[in-house]
Design an enzyme around this catalytic site. Structure first.
Site, PDB file in Angstrom:
ATOM      1  N   SER A  53       0.697  -1.067  -0.031  1.00 51.83           N
ATOM      2  CA  SER A  53      -0.246   0.105   0.396  1.00 51.83           C
ATOM      3  C   SER A  53       0.733   0.774  -0.256  1.00 51.83           C
ATOM      4  O   SER A  53       2.134   1.694  -1.249  1.00 51.83           O
ATOM      5  CB  SER A  53      -0.956  -0.150   1.329  1.00 51.83           C
ATOM      6  OG  SER A  53      -1.886   1.066   0.868  1.00 51.83           O
ATOM      7  N   ASP A  90      -8.974  -5.590  -4.876  1.00 47.51           N
ATOM      8  CA  ASP A  90      -8.600  -4.605  -4.485  1.00 47.51           C
ATOM      9  C   ASP A  90      -9.692  -3.963  -4.318  1.00 47.51           C
ATOM     10  O   ASP A  90      -9.607  -3.008  -6.060  1.00 47.51           O
ATOM     11  CB  ASP A  90      -7.263  -3.868  -4.780  1.00 47.51           C
ATOM     12  CG  ASP A  90      -6.783  -3.029  -4.063  1.00 47.51           C
ATOM     13  OD1 ASP A  90      -7.249  -2.058  -3.081  1.00 47.51           O
ATOM     14  OD2 ASP A  90      -5.893  -2.657  -3.809  1.00 47.51           O
ATOM     15  N   HIS A 110      -6.679  -5.882  -0.673  1.00 46.61           N
ATOM     16  CA  HIS A 110      -6.293  -4.625  -0.484  1.00 46.61           C
ATOM     17  C   HIS A 110      -5.378  -4.851   0.197  1.00 46.61           C
ATOM     18  O   HIS A 110      -3.978  -4.559   0.135  1.00 46.61           O
ATOM     19  CB  HIS A 110      -6.843  -3.838  -0.275  1.00 46.61           C
ATOM     20  CG  HIS A 110      -5.647  -2.065  -0.301  1.00 46.61           C
ATOM     21  ND1 HIS A 110      -5.115  -1.805  -0.866  1.00 46.61           N
ATOM     22  CD2 HIS A 110      -5.153  -1.530   1.086  1.00 46.61           C
ATOM     23  CE1 HIS A 110      -4.247  -0.432  -1.026  1.00 46.61           C
ATOM     24  NE2 HIS A 110      -4.048  -0.309   0.433  1.00 46.61           N
TER      25      HIS A 110
END
Length: 358
Positions: free
Chosen positions: A185, A307, A335
């Protein structure tokens, strides 16, 4: 603003609006309704349901006392291994006692160094870390300056340059060999920023659902400090963290979701967390769009099929823009693949670490 940050701060902005214009009862009703649904279709986490014997050691004294309430055996075991190492900053003799999980053994091969997501900690790797270590890799899980469990009593700046310098000094003092740097991320943006600025320290990159195509924290840099502090204080609230947990994970039991929420907010209970988060937010945050094509290292791009925070189109764009890269998608995953599908992620990282070429 990075999509991950955008999501968190959008929730935070929405929460402020609700608190000041409606009432707490309505807020709790909305969050309760949200908890009934799974946002990421089909994604089911592996970590919480696995059998694991919890280590019977003691927790480090510097962790918040709430660590004793955590039930996840993986989180408890990894938390017991967290330690603080001295990292010199600036031109003075001052050090930041920086939190990380060190490998049990060090090898001659390139170490794997795990970063974490926005406003998180090394406990994010609680499921995948033992798998990587079991695969015979030298693994470090480090806390990015401003988040995690480092001692920030001196309230150092926590902007991008400070985060980069701190990681470099930690690498220079303790790791000392070119590393395989892993960033999930927003940690993907931190990894790219570091690899471009300190190429000698990075052998390869692994980017997991990387949030890299946005321009920092945007309008939040213009918030008055009092408003910024008021907003940041909401970010550690259990209702808001629970809601973000719903967005990040799929069909998991409520008790597991609540426990994972407590794991994810543990670092927020340290006294300097608000200062560090406001420092980062007002500084502008990560903006690495112009750096992506400058990445020279071999790079593995990992993406979760479902995601809903960062789109698959951006994953393909990232793969195309990094010259020496390959891409692997993890099916039935959202995610945070390293939490939801740790076995798959650990295998991909281990294979990539051992390969001589992409």
């Amino acid at each position: 603003m990075h999509p991950t940050q955008e999501l968190v701060f959008l929730l935070f902005g929405f929460l402020i609006f609700v608190v000041f214009t409606l009432n707490i009862y309505k807020l709790l009703v909305m969050l309760a309704l949200a908890l009934r649904f799974s946002v990421i279709g089909g994604a089911k986490a592996e970590c919480g349901g696995s059998r694991h014997r919890c280590c019977c050691g003691r927790f480090p004294a510097f962790l918040p006392k709430e660590v004793h309430e955590i039930k996840d055996p993986f989180a408890r075991t990894l938390a017991q291994r967290i330690q603080r190492l001295p990292v010199k900053i600036g031109f003075s003799e001052s050090c930041i006692m920086s939190s990380c999980v060190k490998p049990i053994r060090q090898y001659e091969t390139n170490p794997v160094v795990l970063l974490h997501c926005f406003d998180s900690s090394c406990l994010e790797w609680r499921c995948a870390y033992p798998l990587l270590e079991g695969a015979g890799l030298e693994v470090w899980a480090v806390d990015v300056l401003g988040w995690g469990f480092s001692d920030l009593e001196s309230r150092p700046p926590c902007n991008v340059a400070a985060k980069r310098h701190h990681l470099y000094q930690l690498w220079k003092s303790h790791i000392r060999r070119p590393m395989i740097l892993v960033g999930p991320s927003l940690g993907g943006a931190a990894a790219i920023d570091f690899a471009v600025n300190y190429p000698e320290a990075v052998k390869k990159l692994v980017l997991i659902n990387a949030s890299v195509y946005a321009e920092g924290t945007g309008v939040l840099t213009r918030l008055p400090r009092k408003i910024a502090y008021a907003g940041v204080s909401f970010l550690k609230s259990i209702p808001l963290r629970l809601y973000a947990n719903v967005l990040a994970f799929g069909n998991i039991p409520f008790t597991t979701r609540l426990d994972w929420t407590n794991v994810g907010r543990l670092h927020c209970l340290l006294p300097w967390w608000e200062d560090a988060t406001v420092s980062y937010m007002l500084s502008g945050g990560y903006n690495v769009v112009s750096q992506i094509k400058q990445v020279k290292q071999k790079t593995l791009v990992i993406w979760g099929e479902y995601d809903n925070i960062v789109s698959n189109k951006l994953a393909m764009r990232l793969y195309c823009e990094i010259p020496n890269s390959l891409m692997r998608q993890i099916p039935d995953c959202g995610h945070l693949p390293h939490v939801e599908k740790p076995n798959a992620v650990a295998q991909l990282i281990a294979d990539f670490a051992r390969s001589d070429s992409c």
